[in-house]
Motif scaffolding. Structure first.
Motif, PDB file in Angstrom:
ATOM      1  N   ASN A 159      -2.961   3.031   5.726  1.00 40.21           N
ATOM      2  CA  ASN A 159      -2.148   2.202   6.619  1.00 40.21           C
ATOM      3  C   ASN A 159      -1.501   1.010   5.934  1.00 40.21           C
ATOM      4  O   ASN A 159      -0.386   0.640   6.268  1.00 40.21           O
ATOM      5  N   ASN A 160      -2.173   0.362   5.021  1.00 36.26           N
ATOM      6  CA  ASN A 160      -1.636  -0.839   4.381  1.00 36.26           C
ATOM      7  C   ASN A 160      -1.117  -0.550   2.978  1.00 36.26           C
ATOM      8  O   ASN A 160      -1.103  -1.421   2.129  1.00 36.26           O
ATOM      9  N   SER A 161      -0.674   0.675   2.743  1.00 35.34           N
ATOM     10  CA  SER A 161      -0.175   0.991   1.410  1.00 35.34           C
ATOM     11  C   SER A 161       1.179   0.344   1.148  1.00 35.34           C
ATOM     12  O   SER A 161       1.644   0.318   0.019  1.00 35.34           O
ATOM     13  N   ASP A 162       1.813  -0.199   2.168  1.00 34.66           N
ATOM     14  CA  ASP A 162       3.095  -0.867   2.031  1.00 34.66           C
ATOM     15  C   ASP A 162       2.861  -2.338   1.667  1.00 34.66           C
ATOM     16  O   ASP A 162       2.349  -3.104   2.484  1.00 34.66           O
ATOM     17  N   PRO A 163       3.219  -2.760   0.449  1.00 36.31           N
ATOM     18  CA  PRO A 163       2.964  -4.143   0.034  1.00 36.31           C
ATOM     19  C   PRO A 163       3.792  -5.165   0.798  1.00 36.31           C
ATOM     20  O   PRO A 163       3.546  -6.362   0.667  1.00 36.31           O
ATOM     21  N   SER A 164       4.733  -4.723   1.629  1.00 35.87           N
ATOM     22  CA  SER A 164       5.525  -5.691   2.393  1.00 35.87           C
ATOM     23  C   SER A 164       4.665  -6.490   3.367  1.00 35.87           C
ATOM     24  O   SER A 164       5.068  -7.569   3.791  1.00 35.87           O
ATOM     25  N   VAL A 165       3.454  -5.989   3.697  1.00 35.07           N
ATOM     26  CA  VAL A 165       2.564  -6.754   4.577  1.00 35.07           C
ATOM     27  C   VAL A 165       2.095  -8.042   3.902  1.00 35.07           C
ATOM     28  O   VAL A 165       1.605  -8.946   4.567  1.00 35.07           O
ATOM     29  N   LEU A 166       2.264  -8.133   2.590  1.00 35.00           N
ATOM     30  CA  LEU A 166       1.877  -9.336   1.847  1.00 35.00           C
ATOM     31  C   LEU A 166       2.981 -10.395   1.819  1.00 35.00           C
ATOM     32  O   LEU A 166       2.726 -11.532   1.419  1.00 35.00           O
ATOM     33  N   ALA A 167       4.190 -10.049   2.217  1.00 30.71           N
ATOM     34  CA  ALA A 167       5.326 -10.965   2.100  1.00 30.71           C
ATOM     35  C   ALA A 167       5.241 -12.107   3.100  1.00 30.71           C
ATOM     36  O   ALA A 167       5.115 -11.886   4.303  1.00 30.71           O
ATOM     37  N   ALA A 168       5.304 -13.338   2.591  1.00 30.11           N
ATOM     38  CA  ALA A 168       5.419 -14.510   3.460  1.00 30.11           C
ATOM     39  C   ALA A 168       6.803 -14.478   4.097  1.00 30.11           C
ATOM     40  O   ALA A 168       7.729 -13.842   3.566  1.00 30.11           O
ATOM     41  N   PRO A 169       7.002 -15.132   5.232  1.00 29.39           N
ATOM     42  CA  PRO A 169       8.324 -15.153   5.857  1.00 29.39           C
ATOM     43  C   PRO A 169       9.392 -15.635   4.869  1.00 29.39           C
ATOM     44  O   PRO A 169       9.204 -16.625   4.166  1.00 29.39           O
ATOM     45  N   GLY A 170      10.507 -14.878   4.814  1.00 32.96           N
ATOM     46  CA  GLY A 170      11.604 -15.235   3.923  1.00 32.96           C
ATOM     47  C   GLY A 170      11.518 -14.618   2.534  1.00 32.96           C
ATOM     48  O   GLY A 170      12.351 -14.910   1.676  1.00 32.96           O
ATOM     49  N   TYR A 171      10.514 -13.746   2.293  1.00 28.28           N
ATOM     50  CA  TYR A 171      10.312 -13.159   0.961  1.00 28.28           C
ATOM     51  C   TYR A 171      10.134 -11.651   1.064  1.00 28.28           C
ATOM     52  O   TYR A 171       9.758 -11.126   2.106  1.00 28.28           O
ATOM     53  N   THR A 172      10.380 -10.961  -0.042  1.00 29.15           N
ATOM     54  CA  THR A 172      10.083  -9.539  -0.152  1.00 29.15           C
ATOM     55  C   THR A 172       9.049  -9.345  -1.256  1.00 29.15           C
ATOM     56  O   THR A 172       9.024 -10.097  -2.235  1.00 29.15           O
ATOM     57  N   VAL A 173       8.220  -8.341  -1.078  1.00 29.48           N
ATOM     58  CA  VAL A 173       7.192  -8.001  -2.068  1.00 29.48           C
ATOM     59  C   VAL A 173       7.274  -6.508  -2.335  1.00 29.48           C
ATOM     60  O   VAL A 173       7.268  -5.700  -1.398  1.00 29.48           O
ATOM     61  N   THR A 174       7.353  -6.145  -3.602  1.00 27.89           N
ATOM     62  CA  THR A 174       7.265  -4.752  -4.014  1.00 27.89           C
ATOM     63  C   THR A 174       6.122  -4.619  -5.007  1.00 27.89           C
ATOM     64  O   THR A 174       5.688  -5.606  -5.614  1.00 27.89           O
ATOM     65  N   ARG A 175       5.632  -3.399  -5.162  1.00 20.47           N
ATOM     66  CA  ARG A 175       4.495  -3.149  -6.043  1.00 20.47           C
ATOM     67  C   ARG A 175       4.796  -1.954  -6.926  1.00 20.47           C
ATOM     68  O   ARG A 175       5.310  -0.935  -6.462  1.00 20.47           O
ATOM     69  N   SER A 176       4.455  -2.059  -8.200  1.00 15.42           N
ATOM     70  CA  SER A 176       4.624  -0.943  -9.129  1.00 15.42           C
ATOM     71  C   SER A 176       3.562   0.112  -8.880  1.00 15.42           C
ATOM     72  O   SER A 176       2.592  -0.107  -8.143  1.00 15.42           O
ATOM     73  N   ASP A 177       3.718   1.252  -9.529  1.00 12.97           N
ATOM     74  CA  ASP A 177       2.656   2.247  -9.540  1.00 12.97           C
ATOM     75  C   ASP A 177       1.489   1.706 -10.351  1.00 12.97           C
ATOM     76  O   ASP A 177       1.651   0.840 -11.215  1.00 12.97           O
ATOM     77  N   VAL A 178       0.310   2.237 -10.096  1.00  7.85           N
ATOM     78  CA  VAL A 178      -0.884   1.841 -10.835  1.00  7.85           C
ATOM     79  C   VAL A 178      -0.836   2.448 -12.236  1.00  7.85           C
ATOM     80  O   VAL A 178      -0.517   3.619 -12.399  1.00  7.85           O
ATOM     81  N   THR A 179      -1.153   1.633 -13.241  1.00 11.52           N
ATOM     82  CA  THR A 179      -1.235   2.097 -14.625  1.00 11.52           C
ATOM     83  C   THR A 179      -2.699   2.185 -15.039  1.00 11.52           C
ATOM     84  O   THR A 179      -3.439   1.205 -14.910  1.00 11.52           O
ATOM     85  N   ASN A 180      -3.121   3.355 -15.522  1.00 11.24           N
ATOM     86  CA  ASN A 180      -4.457   3.525 -16.076  1.00 11.24           C
ATOM     87  C   ASN A 180      -4.408   3.028 -17.517  1.00 11.24           C
ATOM     88  O   ASN A 180      -3.697   3.578 -18.350  1.00 11.24           O
ATOM     89  N   ASN A 181      -5.168   1.977 -17.816  1.00 11.96           N
ATOM     90  CA  ASN A 181      -5.152   1.376 -19.148  1.00 11.96           C
ATOM     91  C   ASN A 181      -6.037   2.116 -20.154  1.00 11.96           C
ATOM     92  O   ASN A 181      -6.071   1.736 -21.328  1.00 11.96           O
TER      93      ASN A 181
END
Length: 159
Positions: A121-143
């Motif tokens: 359900n919360n896989s969309d990082p836009s739930v982290l955006a404060a009002p007036g901002y956008t948030v995107t997230r890269s794919d996970v990198t296995n180090n």
């Protein structure tokens, strides 16, 4: 460990506000009753089993203001930043988090970004955006060393 309290409002502590910049090795910031924390070109490493920033109180908001390129590594923890309340991101820059779990995306909030929901359900990082901002997230990198990295990009809305 830095235990950070905001101003005293009557009998309760209010949210704090502070900046972390430059290099941090081995420190942890424990924000009581929420906070606005400005990250400014930070390079942080925490090598024990605790996150770099932790905020208490499920009724409070932790706001991370990201400016420039920021990196937080917590090799022995599931996430780098966690909040018992709401977690929001604002600013203009990137935050790369490295932790030992590929499914948690390096951030956690009891309210709006629960680890158990990050792949659902919360896989969309836009739930982290404060009002007036956008948030995107890269794919996970296995180090390849038991850690995983992900980069959050935060920018003001173009509206």
């Amino acid at each position: 460990e830095y235990n950070v309290y905001g101003p005293l409002n009557g009998e309760d502590w209010g949210p704090s506000e502070f900046t972390i910049r430059g290099t941090s090795r081995g420190y942890r910031f424990y924000a009581f009753n929420g906070a606005t924390i400005h990250l400014d070109n930070l390079d942080a490493i925490k090598n024990d089993e605790s996150d770099f920033i932790y905020s208490t109180n499920d009724q409070c908001e932790l706001i991370i203001d990201i400016n420039g390129a920021n990196n937080i590594t917590c090799k022995k923890e599931y996430q780098a930043i966690s909040s018992e309340g709401t977690l929001k991101l604002m600013g203009n820059g990137t935050l790369t988090v490295t932790a030992n779990n590929s499914e948690l995306y390096g951030l956690y909030s009891d309210t709006n970004y629960k680890s158990g929901n990050n792949s659902g359900n919360n896989s969309d990082p836009s739930v982290l955006a404060a009002p007036g901002y956008t948030v995107t997230r890269s794919d996970v990198t296995n180090n390849g060393n038991g850690t995983y990295s992900v980069t959050y990009t935060v920018a003001p809305n173009n509206n």
